[in-house]
Design a protein around this motif. Sequence first.
Motif, mmCIF file in Angstrom:
data_model
loop_
_atom_site.group_PDB
_atom_site.id
_atom_site.type_symbol
_atom_site.label_atom_id
_atom_site.label_comp_id
_atom_site.label_asym_id
_atom_site.label_seq_id
_atom_site.Cartn_x
_atom_site.Cartn_y
_atom_site.Cartn_z
ATOM 1 N N SER A 107 51.508 32.789 36.067
ATOM 2 C CA SER A 107 52.871 33.121 37.252
ATOM 3 C C SER A 107 52.858 34.755 37.988
ATOM 4 O O SER A 107 52.971 34.951 39.419
ATOM 5 C CB SER A 107 54.341 31.989 37.580
ATOM 6 N N THR A 108 51.990 35.523 36.632
ATOM 7 C CA THR A 108 52.842 36.358 37.119
ATOM 8 C C THR A 108 51.977 37.354 37.181
ATOM 9 O O THR A 108 50.900 37.768 37.893
ATOM 10 C CB THR A 108 54.093 36.571 35.921
ATOM 11 N N VAL A 109 51.417 37.090 36.483
ATOM 12 C CA VAL A 109 49.888 38.213 36.196
ATOM 13 C C VAL A 109 48.658 38.071 36.638
ATOM 14 O O VAL A 109 47.861 38.955 37.268
ATOM 15 C CB VAL A 109 49.445 38.603 34.820
ATOM 16 N N GLU A 110 48.441 36.471 36.831
ATOM 17 C CA GLU A 110 47.194 35.546 37.818
ATOM 18 C C GLU A 110 47.451 36.548 38.946
ATOM 19 O O GLU A 110 46.324 36.631 39.916
ATOM 20 C CB GLU A 110 47.271 34.782 37.234
ATOM 21 N N ARG A 111 48.477 36.103 39.623
ATOM 22 C CA ARG A 111 48.327 36.371 41.441
ATOM 23 C C ARG A 111 47.783 38.209 41.754
ATOM 24 O O ARG A 111 46.784 37.357 42.336
ATOM 25 C CB ARG A 111 49.998 36.228 42.127
ATOM 26 N N PRO A 112 47.835 38.697 41.602
ATOM 27 C CA PRO A 112 47.056 39.978 42.043
ATOM 28 C C PRO A 112 45.847 39.651 41.371
ATOM 29 O O PRO A 112 45.584 40.547 42.603
ATOM 30 C CB PRO A 112 47.667 40.829 41.350
ATOM 31 N N LEU A 113 45.021 39.788 40.251
ATOM 32 C CA LEU A 113 44.487 39.443 39.438
ATOM 33 C C LEU A 113 43.385 38.970 40.143
ATOM 34 O O LEU A 113 42.290 39.180 40.537
ATOM 35 C CB LEU A 113 44.600 39.696 38.273
ATOM 36 N N MET A 114 43.307 37.818 41.041
ATOM 37 C CA MET A 114 42.660 36.638 41.174
ATOM 38 C C MET A 114 42.383 37.343 43.148
ATOM 39 O O MET A 114 41.560 37.275 43.281
ATOM 40 C CB MET A 114 43.564 35.540 41.542
ATOM 41 N N GLU A 115 43.501 37.806 43.465
ATOM 42 C CA GLU A 115 43.124 38.155 45.087
ATOM 43 C C GLU A 115 42.333 39.469 45.165
ATOM 44 O O GLU A 115 41.577 39.500 45.569
ATOM 45 C CB GLU A 115 45.086 38.675 45.327
ATOM 46 N N ILE A 116 42.753 40.270 43.455
ATOM 47 C CA ILE A 116 41.592 41.332 43.745
ATOM 48 C C ILE A 116 40.251 40.999 43.552
ATOM 49 O O ILE A 116 39.572 41.276 44.099
ATOM 50 C CB ILE A 116 42.253 41.978 43.007
ATOM 51 N N GLN A 117 39.786 39.795 42.724
ATOM 52 C CA GLN A 117 38.409 39.551 42.693
ATOM 53 C C GLN A 117 38.158 38.385 43.596
ATOM 54 O O GLN A 117 37.156 39.050 43.791
ATOM 55 C CB GLN A 117 39.097 38.236 41.437
ATOM 56 N N LEU A 118 38.687 38.390 44.411
ATOM 57 C CA LEU A 118 38.640 36.853 45.486
ATOM 58 C C LEU A 118 38.075 38.050 46.903
ATOM 59 O O LEU A 118 37.035 38.325 47.503
ATOM 60 C CB LEU A 118 39.532 36.492 45.776
ATOM 61 N N ILE A 119 39.150 39.566 46.778
ATOM 62 C CA ILE A 119 38.591 40.420 48.076
ATOM 63 C C ILE A 119 36.723 40.991 47.301
ATOM 64 O O ILE A 119 36.017 40.936 47.944
ATOM 65 C CB ILE A 119 39.535 41.630 47.774
ATOM 66 N N ASP A 120 37.188 41.110 46.167
ATOM 67 C CA ASP A 120 35.816 41.869 45.622
ATOM 68 C C ASP A 120 34.665 41.149 45.895
ATOM 69 O O ASP A 120 33.678 41.389 45.894
ATOM 70 C CB ASP A 120 35.406 42.158 43.940
ATOM 71 N N LYS A 121 34.629 39.092 45.731
ATOM 72 C CA LYS A 121 33.047 38.561 45.545
ATOM 73 C C LYS A 121 33.416 38.003 46.640
ATOM 74 O O LYS A 121 31.777 38.211 47.910
ATOM 75 C CB LYS A 121 34.126 37.553 44.732
ATOM 76 N N PHE A 122 34.691 38.266 47.902
ATOM 77 C CA PHE A 122 34.024 37.823 49.421
ATOM 78 C C PHE A 122 34.802 37.702 50.606
ATOM 79 O O PHE A 122 34.390 37.381 51.140
ATOM 80 C CB PHE A 122 34.554 36.387 48.901
ATOM 81 N N GLY A 123 35.520 39.030 49.945
ATOM 82 C CA GLY A 123 35.788 39.859 51.076
ATOM 83 C C GLY A 123 35.117 41.241 51.609
ATOM 84 O O GLY A 123 33.964 41.037 52.377
ATOM 85 N N ASP A 124 35.969 41.576 52.655
ATOM 86 C CA ASP A 124 35.148 43.010 53.704
ATOM 87 C C ASP A 124 35.818 44.249 52.576
ATOM 88 O O ASP A 124 37.281 44.166 53.136
ATOM 89 C CB ASP A 124 35.519 42.403 54.508
ATOM 90 N N ALA A 125 35.023 45.217 52.960
ATOM 91 C CA ALA A 125 36.054 46.162 51.358
ATOM 92 C C ALA A 125 36.420 47.120 52.355
ATOM 93 O O ALA A 125 37.483 47.219 52.453
ATOM 94 C CB ALA A 125 34.775 46.975 51.533
#
Length: 219
Positions: A107-125
Motif C-alpha cells: 500500500s505504500t512502497v508499491e504505488r510509486p514504483l508501479m507507476e514508474i514502471q508503467l511510465i517506463d514501459k508504456f508512457g511517453d518520455a
Amino acid sequence: MLTLYGFGRVHPPVIGETRDLRVQWALEETGLPYRVHPLDHTGGEMDGPAYGRISPFRLVPAIDDDGFVVAESGAILLYLAEKAGRLIPADTEGRTRVVQWCFAALSTVERPLMEIQLIDKFGDAEADADRRAKMVQEAGRWLSGLERRLEGRDWIACADFTVADILLATVLREIRGTDLLDRYPRVKAYYDRALARPAWERTLAAYAERLGVAVEDIR
C-alpha cells in the motif's frame, strides 16, 4: 492439492512482472504441494464467469486449496505462511510485524514504483517526465524509510526471512531496470539477498518455462 491460478499466456510487455510470481515463490519456499492452472489472458479466459467465481475482480493470482479460495497476492501469502507454519512467526507480535510490512510493501512502497514502471514501459518520455519525476521523489521517501529500517538487519520484518520479504522484494523488482536502488545501499543489498534464494531461482525457472521465455529475459 493446492491450485495456483497463474498466467499461461499474457501480453509480452508484462511477462516477468505478474503477481503470480509472488505466490509461486511462497509455495516454493514453504514446500507445500501445488499445481499451476495456467490462464490465457490474451484469449480472454479471465473474463468469463467461471474465473469470476474464483477471483472477484478476475485478477491473477488466486489459489484454490481443496475448495477454499483466496485471491489477492498479499492475502494469499499470509494464508500460505499460516498453513505451512513457515515464513511467519508463531507469536502475535512477530506475526503483526510481518502483516505490517506486507501492508507497507503493497500500500505504500508499491504505488510509486508501479507507476514508474508503467511510465517506463508504456508512457511517453516527454509527456510523462513531470509525473515520473514526482513518482521518483515519492519513491525516495519510502526507499529512505526502508534504508533506515534495514540498518543492522537482514530482513524487513523479523530476524528470519518471511512472506513480507517476498512481497517487498517483488515490489522492488518493479524498478530493476532503473538506477533508483543505487542510492540506497542497504535496500539494494537486501534486494540482492532476497533474489539470491534458491526458491526464487526455482520460481523464475518454472515461470519462464510456463510462459515460454528465457530466464535471462525476465531476470
